[in-house]
Design an enzyme around this catalytic site. Structure first.
Site, PDB file in Angstrom:
ATOM      1  N   SER A  47       0.848  -1.190   0.000  1.00 40.34           N
ATOM      2  CA  SER A  47       0.000   0.000   0.000  1.00 40.34           C
ATOM      3  C   SER A  47       0.882   1.237   0.000  1.00 40.34           C
ATOM      4  CB  SER A  47      -0.903   0.006   1.237  1.00 40.34           C
ATOM      5  OG  SER A  47      -1.524   1.269   1.418  1.00 40.34           O
ATOM      6  N   TYR A  74      -1.543  -0.535  10.456  1.00 37.52           N
ATOM      7  CA  TYR A  74      -1.604  -0.806   9.017  1.00 37.52           C
ATOM      8  C   TYR A  74      -0.377  -0.224   8.325  1.00 37.52           C
ATOM      9  CZ  TYR A  74      -3.438  -0.934   4.230  1.00 37.52           C
ATOM     10  OH  TYR A  74      -3.606  -1.175   2.879  1.00 37.52           O
TER      11      TYR A  74
END
Length: 248
Positions: free
Chosen positions: A126, A140
């Site tokens: 990501s 995350y």
């Protein structure tokens, strides 16, 4: 033509689902591990086999991996899509699912790759590995940054076995499950198109195509890389974006 066996971890929704459909059409033999059951129409895809597994259940996961190799043969490609959706301690969950599970699966399967032809591992990372996204927790961000370093580490360690390891980092993607949301929120949809140099939101097929390239012989000398697929969004400075949006 030699049959390709690809194992996809977390492969029943979104980008993973698009990849499964594409590879099925291309004649891949696919093994899919997912927490959710696949859509009924996906069960009709050719040469696609599904296993429902909680990836945090290590014993069950190792049993299923052995079953997949025994049933469907040695691997050509291994792709990781898993995303933590649990409750409670997000830090522990994200680290376990994104880092520990990825490490365990790679090390369990490293000797199960086909001896001939291209051999690839792709981890879906990501842009949160490099940028701060307000909508997701610190766990995350750290997990995705860690995954990128796993990519670099295993790219070096597995190179002698001919296994290439890369990452793909998507930005804002119009997933099938989110289309209605964006079409009903045209102001947000228009904003994302405005700030993206290529003038549109990403599609699941865009990411699936990048993964397919990295798993092909056309990428035979590419390893240890993180390919950002965002239409040029991350190339712009914050100042430029701010001026564009405020028309100053």
């Amino acid at each position: 033509m030699k049959r390709m066996h690809s194992l996809i971890i977390g492969g029943t929704r979104g980008i993973a689902r698009a990849l499964v459909k594409s590879w099925s059409e291309d004649g891949h033999f696919l093994s899919i591990i997912g927490r959710r059951q696949p859509a009924e129409e996906d069960r009709q895809l050719s040469n696609v086999h599904y296993w429902s597994v909680d990836l945090l259940d290590s014993e069950r996961l190792m049993t299923v991996l052995a079953e997949i190799i025994r049933q469907n043969g040695r691997l050509n490609n291994l792709v990781f899509f898993q995303r933590y959706r649990g409750e409670g301690d997000y830090w522990a969950g994200e680290i376990e699912l994104n880092l520990t599970v990825t490490k365990k699966v790679i090390e369990r399967l490293v000797d199960e790759f086909d001896g001939a032809g291209e051999k690839s591992v792709v981890i879906i990372s990501s842009v949160a590995s490099d940028f701060i996204l307000d909508e997701v927790p610190v766990s995350y961000h750290v997990a995705k940054a860690g995954q990128n370093h796993l990519v670099r580490y295993y790219a070096v360690k597995l190179a002698s076995q001919g296994i290439r390891v890369n990452a793909v980092s998507p930005a804002i993607i119009m997933k099938e499950e989110a289309k209605d949301f964006y079409f009903q929120n045209e102001k947000l949809h228009s904003l994302y198109k405005t700030i993206t140099p290529l003038g549109r939101m990403g599609r699941t097929e865009d990411i699936a195509n990048a993964i397919a390239f990295l798993c092909s012989e056309k990428a035979s000398f590419i390893t240890g890389q993180n390919i950002v697929v965002d239409g040029g969004l991350s190339l712009q400075s914050q100042q430029s974006l701010a001026r564009k949006l405020t028309s100053i």
